[in-house]
Scaffold this motif. Structure first.
Motif, PDB file in Angstrom:
ATOM      1  N   LEU A  32       0.824  -1.203   0.000  1.00  0.00           N
ATOM      2  CA  LEU A  32       0.000   0.000   0.000  1.00  0.00           C
ATOM      3  C   LEU A  32       0.861   1.257   0.000  1.00  0.00           C
ATOM      4  O   LEU A  32       0.551   2.237  -0.685  1.00  0.00           O
ATOM      5  N   ALA A  33       1.954   1.253   0.763  1.00  0.00           N
ATOM      6  CA  ALA A  33       2.855   2.405   0.805  1.00  0.00           C
ATOM      7  C   ALA A  33       3.475   2.658  -0.570  1.00  0.00           C
ATOM      8  O   ALA A  33       3.591   3.808  -0.999  1.00  0.00           O
ATOM      9  N   LYS A  34       3.870   1.594  -1.262  1.00  0.00           N
ATOM     10  CA  LYS A  34       4.446   1.743  -2.614  1.00  0.00           C
ATOM     11  C   LYS A  34       3.423   2.324  -3.582  1.00  0.00           C
ATOM     12  O   LYS A  34       3.787   2.983  -4.551  1.00  0.00           O
ATOM     13  N   ALA A  35       2.140   2.075  -3.335  1.00  0.00           N
ATOM     14  CA  ALA A  35       1.069   2.601  -4.179  1.00  0.00           C
ATOM     15  C   ALA A  35       0.617   3.985  -3.719  1.00  0.00           C
ATOM     16  O   ALA A  35      -0.365   4.517  -4.242  1.00  0.00           O
ATOM     17  N   ASN A  36       1.315   4.562  -2.735  1.00  0.00           N
ATOM     18  CA  ASN A  36       0.973   5.876  -2.175  1.00  0.00           C
ATOM     19  C   ASN A  36      -0.452   5.910  -1.622  1.00  0.00           C
ATOM     20  O   ASN A  36      -1.182   6.868  -1.826  1.00  0.00           O
ATOM     21  N   LEU A  37      -0.830   4.835  -0.943  1.00  0.00           N
ATOM     22  CA  LEU A  37      -2.139   4.733  -0.306  1.00  0.00           C
ATOM     23  C   LEU A  37      -1.939   4.580   1.192  1.00  0.00           C
ATOM     24  O   LEU A  37      -0.894   4.091   1.635  1.00  0.00           O
ATOM     25  N   PRO A  38      -2.926   4.981   2.007  1.00  0.00           N
ATOM     26  CA  PRO A  38      -2.809   4.783   3.453  1.00  0.00           C
ATOM     27  C   PRO A  38      -2.605   3.303   3.781  1.00  0.00           C
ATOM     28  O   PRO A  38      -3.292   2.440   3.231  1.00  0.00           O
ATOM     29  N   VAL A  67       0.537 -11.109 -13.383  1.00  0.00           N
ATOM     30  CA  VAL A  67       0.277  -9.833 -12.729  1.00  0.00           C
ATOM     31  C   VAL A  67      -0.781 -10.092 -11.673  1.00  0.00           C
ATOM     32  O   VAL A  67      -1.823 -10.679 -11.970  1.00  0.00           O
ATOM     33  N   LEU A  68      -0.505  -9.698 -10.427  1.00  0.00           N
ATOM     34  CA  LEU A  68      -1.486  -9.850  -9.364  1.00  0.00           C
ATOM     35  C   LEU A  68      -2.296  -8.562  -9.246  1.00  0.00           C
ATOM     36  O   LEU A  68      -1.744  -7.461  -9.337  1.00  0.00           O
ATOM     37  N   PHE A  69      -3.598  -8.700  -9.039  1.00  0.00           N
ATOM     38  CA  PHE A  69      -4.496  -7.554  -8.961  1.00  0.00           C
ATOM     39  C   PHE A  69      -5.010  -7.402  -7.536  1.00  0.00           C
ATOM     40  O   PHE A  69      -5.483  -8.368  -6.930  1.00  0.00           O
ATOM     41  N   PHE A  70      -4.925  -6.167  -7.015  1.00  0.00           N
ATOM     42  CA  PHE A  70      -5.378  -5.849  -5.675  1.00  0.00           C
ATOM     43  C   PHE A  70      -6.271  -4.619  -5.728  1.00  0.00           C
ATOM     44  O   PHE A  70      -6.081  -3.744  -6.565  1.00  0.00           O
ATOM     45  N   GLU A  71      -7.237  -4.565  -4.828  1.00  0.00           N
ATOM     46  CA  GLU A  71      -8.051  -3.369  -4.639  1.00  0.00           C
ATOM     47  C   GLU A  71      -8.155  -3.093  -3.156  1.00  0.00           C
ATOM     48  O   GLU A  71      -8.063  -4.004  -2.339  1.00  0.00           O
ATOM     49  N   THR A  72      -8.363  -1.825  -2.835  1.00  0.00           N
ATOM     50  CA  THR A  72      -8.532  -1.453  -1.436  1.00  0.00           C
ATOM     51  C   THR A  72     -10.015  -1.433  -1.097  1.00  0.00           C
ATOM     52  O   THR A  72     -10.868  -1.421  -1.988  1.00  0.00           O
ATOM     53  N   ALA A  73     -10.304  -1.414   0.190  1.00  0.00           N
ATOM     54  CA  ALA A  73     -11.692  -1.404   0.651  1.00  0.00           C
ATOM     55  C   ALA A  73     -12.430  -0.178   0.130  1.00  0.00           C
ATOM     56  O   ALA A  73     -13.638  -0.210  -0.035  1.00  0.00           O
ATOM     57  N   GLU A  74     -11.697   0.899  -0.146  1.00  0.00           N
ATOM     58  CA  GLU A  74     -12.329   2.113  -0.661  1.00  0.00           C
ATOM     59  C   GLU A  74     -12.952   1.861  -2.039  1.00  0.00           C
ATOM     60  O   GLU A  74     -13.918   2.471  -2.400  1.00  0.00           O
TER      61      GLU A  74
END
Length: 86
Positions: A32-38, A67-74
């Motif tokens: 998350l930090a690498k993606a500039n997200l909280p 490629v792995l895909f991730f999403e945040t709760a937002e």
């Protein structure tokens, strides 16, 4: 083992942004930090249209072959068992 043309071994997508990561193992907070997200957001792994919740500071082994895909709760607005249209 195949390496990406850009010289880094692993490509992941977090909320629609592609990241190149050289480490083979990374924890969710660092990703998350690498993606500039909280770093306190809930992170979901998307595989075959299904969402899998990942724990805080859970270690992830990255693959060189996909490629792995991730999403945040937002961004996830559906229940855990939500399926994406193919």
């Amino acid at each position: 083992m195949a390496y990406w043309d850009i010289g880094l071994r692993h490509i992941v997508d977090v909320d629609g942004q592609l990241l190149a990561i050289d480490a083979e193992v990374i924890d969710t907070a660092s990703l998350l930090a690498k993606a500039n997200l909280p770093t306190d957001r809930q992170l979901w792994l998307i595989r075959a249209g299904e969402y899998f919740a990942l724990g805080a500071k859970q270690l992830l082994r990255l693959s060189q072959d996909e490629v792995l895909f991730f999403e945040t709760a937002e961004r996830v607005q559906a229940p855990i068992f939500h399926k994406r249209a193919a």
